[in-house]
Scaffold this active site. Structure first.
Site, PDB file in Angstrom:
ATOM      1  N   LYS A  15       0.836  -1.219   0.000  1.00 17.40           N
ATOM      2  CA  LYS A  15       0.000   0.000   0.000  1.00 17.40           C
ATOM      3  C   LYS A  15       0.867   1.264   0.000  1.00 17.40           C
ATOM      4  O   LYS A  15       0.651   2.165  -0.805  1.00 17.40           O
ATOM      5  CB  LYS A  15      -0.933   0.013   1.234  1.00 17.40           C
ATOM      6  CG  LYS A  15      -1.873  -1.177   1.305  1.00 17.40           C
ATOM      7  CD  LYS A  15      -2.798  -1.097   2.512  1.00 17.40           C
ATOM      8  CE  LYS A  15      -2.083  -1.144   3.850  1.00 17.40           C
ATOM      9  NZ  LYS A  15      -1.346  -2.408   4.108  1.00 17.40           N
ATOM     10  N   ARG A 163      11.140  -0.870  10.999  1.00 19.92           N
ATOM     11  CA  ARG A 163      10.041  -0.667  11.944  1.00 19.92           C
ATOM     12  C   ARG A 163      10.080  -1.724  13.042  1.00 19.92           C
ATOM     13  O   ARG A 163      10.307  -2.891  12.750  1.00 19.92           O
ATOM     14  CB  ARG A 163       8.695  -0.753  11.199  1.00 19.92           C
ATOM     15  CG  ARG A 163       8.266   0.572  10.613  1.00 19.92           C
ATOM     16  CD  ARG A 163       7.068   0.443   9.724  1.00 19.92           C
ATOM     17  NE  ARG A 163       5.933  -0.248  10.317  1.00 19.92           N
ATOM     18  CZ  ARG A 163       4.720  -0.322   9.763  1.00 19.92           C
ATOM     19  NH1 ARG A 163       4.509   0.272   8.602  1.00 19.92           N
ATOM     20  NH2 ARG A 163       3.745  -0.963  10.342  1.00 19.92           N
TER      21      ARG A 163
HETATM   22  P1  ADP Z   1       2.204  -1.834   3.210  1.00 19.29           P
HETATM   23  O1  ADP Z   1       2.197  -0.323   3.161  1.00 19.29           O
HETATM   24  O2  ADP Z   1       1.011  -2.442   2.549  1.00 19.29           O
HETATM   25  O3  ADP Z   1       2.414  -2.380   4.597  1.00 19.29           O
HETATM   26  P2  ADP Z   1       4.735  -1.569   1.762  1.00 19.29           P
HETATM   27  O4  ADP Z   1       4.377  -0.750   0.584  1.00 19.29           O
HETATM   28  O5  ADP Z   1       5.495  -0.899   2.849  1.00 19.29           O
HETATM   29  O6  ADP Z   1       3.428  -2.335   2.345  1.00 19.29           O
HETATM   30  O7  ADP Z   1       5.546  -2.836   1.226  1.00 19.29           O
HETATM   31  C1  ADP Z   1       6.099  -3.804   2.140  1.00 19.29           C
HETATM   32  C2  ADP Z   1       7.495  -4.212   1.670  1.00 19.29           C
HETATM   33  O8  ADP Z   1       7.402  -4.954   0.464  1.00 19.29           O
HETATM   34  C3  ADP Z   1       8.415  -3.027   1.391  1.00 19.29           C
HETATM   35  O9  ADP Z   1       9.714  -3.388   1.772  1.00 19.29           O
HETATM   36  C4  ADP Z   1       8.301  -2.836  -0.132  1.00 19.29           C
HETATM   37  O10 ADP Z   1       9.503  -2.286  -0.683  1.00 19.29           O
HETATM   38  C5  ADP Z   1       8.065  -4.257  -0.610  1.00 19.29           C
HETATM   39  N1  ADP Z   1       7.132  -4.343  -1.746  1.00 19.29           N
HETATM   40  C6  ADP Z   1       6.046  -3.561  -1.997  1.00 19.29           C
HETATM   41  N2  ADP Z   1       5.398  -3.977  -3.121  1.00 19.29           N
HETATM   42  C7  ADP Z   1       6.091  -5.055  -3.571  1.00 19.29           C
HETATM   43  C8  ADP Z   1       5.924  -5.944  -4.699  1.00 19.29           C
HETATM   44  N3  ADP Z   1       4.922  -5.793  -5.558  1.00 19.29           N
HETATM   45  N4  ADP Z   1       6.837  -6.938  -4.852  1.00 19.29           N
HETATM   46  C9  ADP Z   1       7.855  -7.089  -3.955  1.00 19.29           C
HETATM   47  N5  ADP Z   1       8.064  -6.298  -2.888  1.00 19.29           N
HETATM   48  C10 ADP Z   1       7.201  -5.293  -2.694  1.00 19.29           C
HETATM   49  P1  AMP Z   2       0.484   0.165   9.408  1.00 19.32           P
HETATM   50  O1  AMP Z   2       1.552   1.185   9.242  1.00 19.32           O
HETATM   51  O2  AMP Z   2      -0.710   0.439   8.555  1.00 19.32           O
HETATM   52  O3  AMP Z   2       1.002  -1.249   9.251  1.00 19.32           O
HETATM   53  O4  AMP Z   2      -0.057   0.304  10.913  1.00 19.32           O
HETATM   54  C1  AMP Z   2       0.828   0.154  12.012  1.00 19.32           C
HETATM   55  C2  AMP Z   2       0.004  -0.061  13.280  1.00 19.32           C
HETATM   56  O5  AMP Z   2      -0.793   1.108  13.560  1.00 19.32           O
HETATM   57  C3  AMP Z   2      -0.991  -1.213  13.242  1.00 19.32           C
HETATM   58  O6  AMP Z   2      -0.401  -2.466  13.545  1.00 19.32           O
HETATM   59  C4  AMP Z   2      -2.016  -0.788  14.302  1.00 19.32           C
HETATM   60  O7  AMP Z   2      -1.513  -1.002  15.606  1.00 19.32           O
HETATM   61  C5  AMP Z   2      -2.073   0.740  14.083  1.00 19.32           C
HETATM   62  N1  AMP Z   2      -3.094   1.092  13.084  1.00 19.32           N
HETATM   63  C6  AMP Z   2      -2.893   1.627  11.851  1.00 19.32           C
HETATM   64  N2  AMP Z   2      -4.050   1.824  11.220  1.00 19.32           N
HETATM   65  C7  AMP Z   2      -5.022   1.394  12.047  1.00 19.32           C
HETATM   66  C8  AMP Z   2      -6.431   1.311  11.959  1.00 19.32           C
HETATM   67  N3  AMP Z   2      -7.093   1.707  10.857  1.00 19.32           N
HETATM   68  N4  AMP Z   2      -7.103   0.807  13.028  1.00 19.32           N
HETATM   69  C9  AMP Z   2      -6.476   0.415  14.125  1.00 19.32           C
HETATM   70  N5  AMP Z   2      -5.144   0.442  14.282  1.00 19.32           N
HETATM   71  C10 AMP Z   2      -4.412   0.933  13.248  1.00 19.32           C
END
Ligand code: ADP
Ligand code: AMP
Length: 218
Positions: A15, A163
């Site tokens: 995302k 993270r």
């Molecule tokens: P989200 O915001 O959904 O948690 P991220 O965009 O941070 O996910 O992506 C998670 C990890 O996977 C990051 O390290 C990113 O660089 C990598 N990533 C994102 N999209 C892809 C993809 N299509 N293929 C491989 N790796 C990806």
């Molecule tokens: P994310 O960066 O989206 O992976 O979110 C990191 C953390 O923030 C999650 O594991 C939850 O603890 C909290 N969080 C983010 N978005 C939400 C949401 N919409 N509802 C509840 N908790 C959230």
């Protein structure tokens, strides 16, 4: 016409990565509840103190807290041309709360893009993720390295971090918590004819092509 979007998908689905492309091309503000909580935690604000115990373990922050910060954020003027919600809603209660907000603000949703990835792929995605300390750009040690090693493509900074909740202990619970709510949310938006599915197991550029095709067709 404004572009009011939700990016749906499990943690690690891509995302944030796709959000960067969407913001660059479509100029809508990226509203990530996870980023908002992390910022509040690092600034030690009252919101951060409330959220920390939940985010540390990969649990969801209570709906009333999360709904409150989104409502405040959507009320800001920069959402006039649209907005991109990332990581919200994550529960049906949040989806209903958002529906009330968009009604009240007369900002109806344009589309919900679901980035679909088999949960089995996500542990590797999350454990390889690293982030620019200065601008938050996201990288992966296998799939998305900075073009110049050690230098952020976006802002040129040299400091990165992992993270806390991407460490293996937290990832397991996070995926469990989020998988549970994912299917009902997908159905919720399918029922409202807003859902577009994208195969998120493809490479980053292919996923973006699909997302961009959807957005340019709206
Ligand atoms: P989200 O915001 O959904 O948690 P991220 O965009 O941070 O996910 O992506 C998670 C990890 O996977 C990051 O390290 C990113 O660089 C990598 N990533 C994102 N999209 C892809 C993809 N299509 N293929 C491989 N790796 C990806
Ligand atoms: P994310 O960066 O989206 O992976 O979110 C990191 C953390 O923030 C999650 O594991 C939850 O603890 C909290 N969080 C983010 N978005 C939400 C949401 N919409 N509802 C509840 N908790 C959230």
């Amino acid at each position: 016409m404004s572009l009011n979007l939700i990016l749906l998908g499990l943690p690690g689905a891509g995302k944030g990565t796709q959000a960067q492309f969407i913001v660059d091309k479509y100029h809508v503000p990226h509203i990530s509840t996870g980023d908002m909580f992390r910022e509040a935690i690092s600034n030690g604000t009252p919101l951060g103190l409330k959220a920390k115990g939940f985010t540390d373990n990969g649990n969801l922050v209570p709906d009333e807290v999360t709904n409150g910060i989104v409502k405040e954020r959507l009320d800001k003027d920069d959402t006039k041309p649209g907005f991109l919600l990332d990581g919200y809603p994550r529960t049906l209660d949040q989806a209903d709360a958002l529906s009330n907000m968009t009604d009240e603000l007369s900002k109806p949703l344009s589309a919900v893009i679901n980035i679909d990835v088999d949960p089995k792929l996500l542990t590797e995605r999350l454990s390889g993720r690293f982030i620019c300390k200065k601008c938050g750009a996201t990288y992966h040690k296998l799939y998305h390295m900075p073009k110049v090693p050690g230098t952020c493509d976006v802002c040129g900074s040299h400091e990165f971090y992992q993270r806390e909740d991407d460490k293996p202990e937290a990832v397991k619970n996070r995926l469990k918590v989020n998988v549970k709510m994912n299917t009902p949310l997908i159905s919720y938006y399918q029922d409202r004819n807003l859902l577009f599915n994208v195969d998120g197991s493809k490479g980053i550029d292919d996923v973006w092509k699909n997302v961009d095709n959807i957005l340019s067709s709206l």
